[in-house]
Motif scaffolding. Structure first.
Motif, mmCIF file in Angstrom:
data_model
loop_
_atom_site.group_PDB
_atom_site.id
_atom_site.type_symbol
_atom_site.label_atom_id
_atom_site.label_comp_id
_atom_site.label_asym_id
_atom_site.label_seq_id
_atom_site.Cartn_x
_atom_site.Cartn_y
_atom_site.Cartn_z
ATOM 1 N N ILE A 248 117.685 90.004 32.751
ATOM 2 C CA ILE A 248 117.904 91.265 33.453
ATOM 3 C C ILE A 248 119.167 91.121 34.284
ATOM 4 O O ILE A 248 119.230 90.279 35.188
ATOM 5 C CB ILE A 248 116.702 91.616 34.356
ATOM 6 N N GLU A 249 120.162 91.935 33.991
ATOM 7 C CA GLU A 249 121.431 91.825 34.705
ATOM 8 C C GLU A 249 121.276 92.229 36.170
ATOM 9 O O GLU A 249 120.547 93.146 36.516
ATOM 10 C CB GLU A 249 122.483 92.719 34.031
ATOM 11 N N ASN A 250 121.988 91.500 37.015
ATOM 12 C CA ASN A 250 122.101 91.806 38.446
ATOM 13 C C ASN A 250 120.771 91.748 39.199
ATOM 14 O O ASN A 250 120.640 92.350 40.267
ATOM 15 C CB ASN A 250 122.751 93.187 38.650
ATOM 16 N N ILE A 251 119.782 91.065 38.650
ATOM 17 C CA ILE A 251 118.527 90.908 39.377
ATOM 18 C C ILE A 251 118.739 89.916 40.517
ATOM 19 O O ILE A 251 119.443 88.918 40.361
ATOM 20 C CB ILE A 251 117.398 90.450 38.427
ATOM 21 N N ASN A 252 118.147 90.189 41.652
ATOM 22 C CA ASN A 252 118.394 89.386 42.856
ATOM 23 C C ASN A 252 117.283 88.353 43.038
ATOM 24 O O ASN A 252 116.114 88.727 43.193
ATOM 25 C CB ASN A 252 118.471 90.296 44.079
ATOM 26 N N PRO A 253 117.605 87.069 43.039
ATOM 27 C CA PRO A 253 116.585 86.042 43.248
ATOM 28 C C PRO A 253 116.127 85.935 44.700
ATOM 29 O O PRO A 253 115.155 85.251 44.990
ATOM 30 C CB PRO A 253 117.292 84.746 42.817
ATOM 31 N N ILE A 254 116.816 86.622 45.610
ATOM 32 C CA ILE A 254 116.506 86.563 47.044
ATOM 33 C C ILE A 254 115.709 87.796 47.441
ATOM 34 O O ILE A 254 116.102 88.930 47.144
ATOM 35 C CB ILE A 254 117.786 86.464 47.887
ATOM 36 N N ILE A 255 114.577 87.579 48.135
ATOM 37 C CA ILE A 255 113.767 88.696 48.608
ATOM 38 C C ILE A 255 114.415 89.312 49.841
ATOM 39 O O ILE A 255 114.647 90.518 49.913
ATOM 40 C CB ILE A 255 112.338 88.230 48.942
ATOM 41 N N PHE A 256 114.698 88.467 50.843
ATOM 42 C CA PHE A 256 115.399 88.914 52.039
ATOM 43 C C PHE A 256 116.007 87.690 52.722
ATOM 44 O O PHE A 256 115.671 86.548 52.403
ATOM 45 C CB PHE A 256 114.475 89.672 53.002
ATOM 46 N N GLU A 257 116.897 87.945 53.675
ATOM 47 C CA GLU A 257 117.578 86.873 54.388
ATOM 48 C C GLU A 257 117.369 87.022 55.890
ATOM 49 O O GLU A 257 117.377 88.141 56.421
ATOM 50 C CB GLU A 257 119.071 86.881 54.063
ATOM 51 N N LEU A 258 117.173 85.883 56.545
ATOM 52 C CA LEU A 258 117.085 85.840 57.997
ATOM 53 C C LEU A 258 118.187 84.912 58.491
ATOM 54 O O LEU A 258 118.003 83.696 58.578
ATOM 55 C CB LEU A 258 115.710 85.335 58.445
ATOM 56 N N GLY A 259 119.341 85.474 58.783
ATOM 57 C CA GLY A 259 120.477 84.647 59.159
ATOM 58 C C GLY A 259 120.879 83.759 57.999
ATOM 59 O O GLY A 259 121.085 84.231 56.875
ATOM 60 N N PRO A 260 120.933 82.440 58.220
ATOM 61 C CA PRO A 260 121.305 81.528 57.126
ATOM 62 C C PRO A 260 120.142 81.219 56.174
ATOM 63 O O PRO A 260 120.342 80.594 55.140
ATOM 64 C CB PRO A 260 121.729 80.259 57.883
ATOM 65 N N LEU A 261 118.938 81.675 56.526
ATOM 66 C CA LEU A 261 117.761 81.372 55.727
ATOM 67 C C LEU A 261 117.527 82.469 54.690
ATOM 68 O O LEU A 261 117.404 83.644 55.034
ATOM 69 C CB LEU A 261 116.527 81.235 56.625
#
Length: 251
Positions: free
Chosen positions: A3-16
């Motif tokens: 799947i193109e452009n699917i994001n492996p990250i759910i959300f970010e908290l600063g550097p995490l």
């Protein structure tokens, strides 16, 4: 499945960064811990034993799984050594984790004078849930891709889905066998190893876009290939599993 452009990250908290892979792995660990803690007492494992073992077990599984994955893809990691410890991005080999888990749990049970086979049976639901959930996370990481096939409507085999369904089938098989009376300790574990080895070798590995270690046959219409490294070792693991099941059944 790609799947193109699917994001492996759910959300970010600063550097995490909270990734799907890490979430699915954590959930499977919690499922395994819950099941072992809930059912351990009736098999002779108190809470202190389960808590202590689980810490060692988790570390052994991660180290073993990562070590085998890195070794199998050494040409990639030798140029990117900083990625060796980045397990949050995926890359855990099941057989490495299995070996690490078996070794450390056997040693710990031997040290504590506990029945390792009974403990191994308790580990099955968590491991099967891990297979099912982590394969879904592989979609977000765009790894474990299937081979391209011209005979079907899809461009390539959704091998992550195949792998996830294997995990689901193994949970159902375990639940069915666990309801049977009179099974000796270890039977559930080796039934799981046999089932997983057979299903992965036949379905996931056949259509997964892995390098072929022998023969090198690829059917482009069906998107099938033989033989990957896992498929080469599959008959030996099946023989070992059948021998252990026979030995346990007759003990």
């Amino acid at each position: 499945m790609y799947i193109e452009n699917i994001n492996p990250i759910i959300f970010e908290l600063g550097p995490l960064a909270i990734r799907w892979y890490g979430l699915m792995f954590a959930v499977s660990v919690l499922i395994g811990f819950y099941y072992m803690r809930k059912n351990g007492a009736e098999r002779g494992f108190d809470e202190d034993f389960i808590f202590s073992l689980f810490i060692f077990l988790l570390l052994a599984i991660i180290v073993g799984a990562r070590a085998v994955y890195v070794a199998a893809n050494w040409a990639y990691f030798v140029e990117r050594p900083e990625l060796i410890i980045r397990i949050d991005r995926g890359g855990l080999a099941f057989h490495g984790g299995l070996i690490g888990g078996i070794l450390i749990s056997w040693l710990y049970c031997r040290f504590k004078n506990k029945n390792w086979r009974a403990l191994a049976d308790l580990a099955v639901p968590g491991v099967a849930a891990g297979i099912m959930l982590v394969r879904i996370a592989n979609i977000f990481n765009q790894e474990i891709l299937g081979r391209e096939a011209t005979l079907f409507a899809f461009d390539r085999h959704p091998t992550q889905i195949y792998g996830s369904l294997i995990g689901l089938l193994l949970i159902l098989l375990h639940n069915y066998l666990a309801r049977r009376k009179g099974l000796n300790p270890g039977f559930l574990f080796w039934s799981f190893v046999l089932g997983y080895t057979l299903l992965r070798g036949l379905f996931e590995e056949t259509f997964r876009d892995n390098p072929l270690a022998a023969w090198g046959y690829i059917n482009e219409a069906w998107g099938a290939g033989f033989f990957t490294t896992v498929q080469i070792f599959t008959p030996f693991i099946i023989i070992l599993s059948l021998y252990m099941l026979w030995k346990i059944w007759n003990s």
